[in-house]
Scaffold this motif. Structure first.
Motif, short mmCIF file in Angstrom:
data_model
loop_
_atom_site.label_atom_id
_atom_site.label_comp_id
_atom_site.label_asym_id
_atom_site.label_seq_id
_atom_site.Cartn_x
_atom_site.Cartn_y
_atom_site.Cartn_z
N ILE A 179 -5.61 9.71 -5.05
CA ILE A 179 -6.57 9.80 -4.02
C ILE A 179 -6.57 8.40 -3.30
O ILE A 179 -6.47 7.54 -3.94
CB ILE A 179 -8.24 10.18 -4.43
N GLY A 180 -6.54 8.65 -2.04
CA GLY A 180 -6.70 7.38 -0.98
C GLY A 180 -5.31 6.83 -0.96
O GLY A 180 -4.28 7.17 -0.50
N HIS A 181 -5.13 5.57 -1.88
CA HIS A 181 -3.70 4.73 -1.78
C HIS A 181 -3.51 4.19 -3.17
O HIS A 181 -4.52 3.87 -3.72
CB HIS A 181 -3.77 3.88 -0.66
N PHE A 182 -2.40 3.68 -3.35
CA PHE A 182 -1.91 2.95 -4.45
C PHE A 182 -1.65 1.45 -4.01
O PHE A 182 -0.89 1.38 -3.18
CB PHE A 182 -1.18 3.48 -5.35
N ALA A 183 -2.39 0.38 -4.41
CA ALA A 183 -1.90 -0.93 -3.92
C ALA A 183 -1.51 -1.78 -5.08
O ALA A 183 -2.07 -1.73 -6.28
CB ALA A 183 -3.09 -1.57 -3.24
N GLY A 184 -0.97 -3.02 -4.91
CA GLY A 184 -0.61 -3.91 -5.73
C GLY A 184 0.08 -5.09 -5.16
O GLY A 184 0.31 -5.13 -3.80
N VAL A 186 0.92 -1.02 0.14
CA VAL A 186 0.10 0.09 -0.05
C VAL A 186 0.93 1.24 0.09
O VAL A 186 1.59 1.26 0.81
CB VAL A 186 -0.95 -0.05 1.19
N THR A 187 0.68 2.05 -0.88
CA THR A 187 1.43 3.52 -0.78
C THR A 187 0.40 4.55 -0.77
O THR A 187 -0.81 4.70 -1.34
CB THR A 187 2.19 3.67 -2.36
N ALA A 188 0.78 5.24 0.36
CA ALA A 188 -0.18 6.47 0.76
C ALA A 188 -0.02 7.61 -0.13
O ALA A 188 1.28 7.60 -0.77
CB ALA A 188 0.01 6.64 2.11
N MET A 189 -0.56 8.64 -0.20
CA MET A 189 -0.47 9.84 -0.70
C MET A 189 0.73 10.58 -0.40
O MET A 189 1.35 11.49 -1.23
CB MET A 189 -1.84 10.76 -0.63
N ASP A 190 1.14 10.35 0.85
CA ASP A 190 2.50 11.20 1.26
C ASP A 190 3.57 10.40 0.76
O ASP A 190 4.96 10.81 1.03
CB ASP A 190 2.45 11.06 2.82
N GLY A 191 3.35 9.20 -0.09
CA GLY A 191 4.54 8.70 -0.51
C GLY A 191 5.10 7.40 0.13
O GLY A 191 5.98 6.52 -0.20
N LYS A 192 4.68 7.25 1.53
CA LYS A 192 5.21 6.19 2.15
C LYS A 192 4.59 4.88 1.80
O LYS A 192 3.17 4.65 1.35
CB LYS A 192 4.89 6.19 3.65
N LYS A 193 5.52 3.69 1.13
CA LYS A 193 4.85 2.54 0.75
C LYS A 193 5.36 1.30 1.86
O LYS A 193 6.31 1.43 2.38
CB LYS A 193 5.69 1.96 -0.53
N VAL A 194 4.30 0.53 2.27
CA VAL A 194 4.37 -0.36 3.18
C VAL A 194 4.03 -1.64 2.51
O VAL A 194 3.03 -1.78 1.95
CB VAL A 194 3.44 -0.28 4.13
#
Length: 171
Positions: free
Chosen positions: A139-144, A108-116
């Motif tokens: 908007i929200g998050h990017f996931a993959g 999950v990558t948040a809008m602030d750029g943090k990827k977990v």
């Protein structure tokens, strides 16, 4: 006083601590990732503790186990399999939801750029419904998915009302 057995205390996600039945047991701490939104509408990922546990039985005569009941309410349980190379694009969570990978890893990558990146047994609370589209259209998050295999997830969607500016609201 005679100690005739050990008490095995097992918590969610495999946290195990063994101690003498008559010795005081320290309360455990578990962790989850919280995808939350700040007052500017930007999503963030924060690692949060869960530590308000009580040692009690869920159903007699079963032995006591550590429990932290976050909230009662309606929920929907969903098993999902993301195909290999699944692309979540930028989106907010549909509901406040707990997500636990069962097999494989996802990110999950948040809008602030943090990827977990999270693997089996890690816990994420998705609560970015109040995020606002930024200048790049995020908007929200990017996931993959991570790797070349499908990812199996266990999702619990709740009837919680999304909050703003409250990272780690469940403790």
């Amino acid at each position: 006083m005679r100690i005739s057995f050990f008490l095995a205390v097992v918590c969610i996600l495999g946290f195990t601590r063994i101690a003498h039945a008559d010795s005081p047991l320290p309360r455990p701490t578990m962790w989850y990732w919280h995808n939350w939104t700040d007052h500017e509408g930007v999503s963030h990922m924060t690692r949060c503790p869960v530590r308000n546990f009580d040692l009690k039985t869920m159903s007699k005569p079963a032995g006591p186990q550590w429990q932290d009941r976050l909230r009662e309410g309606q929920s929907q349980v969903i098993f999902t399999v993301q195909p290999a190379h699944w692309d979540g694009s930028w989106h907010p969570d549909p509901k406040v939801q707990w997500i636990i990978p069962l097999k494989g890893s996802w990110y999950v990558t948040a809008m602030d750029g943090k990827k977990v990146v999270m693997g089996p047994g890690e816990v994420s609370l998705g609560e970015d419904q109040m995020s606002r589209r930024d200048t790049q259209g995020h908007i929200g998050h990017f996931a993959g998915n991570v790797g070349d295999d499908p990812v199996e997830l266990f999702v619990i969607q709740t009837d919680e009302i999304p909050t703003v500016g409250q990272p780690c609201r469940f403790k």
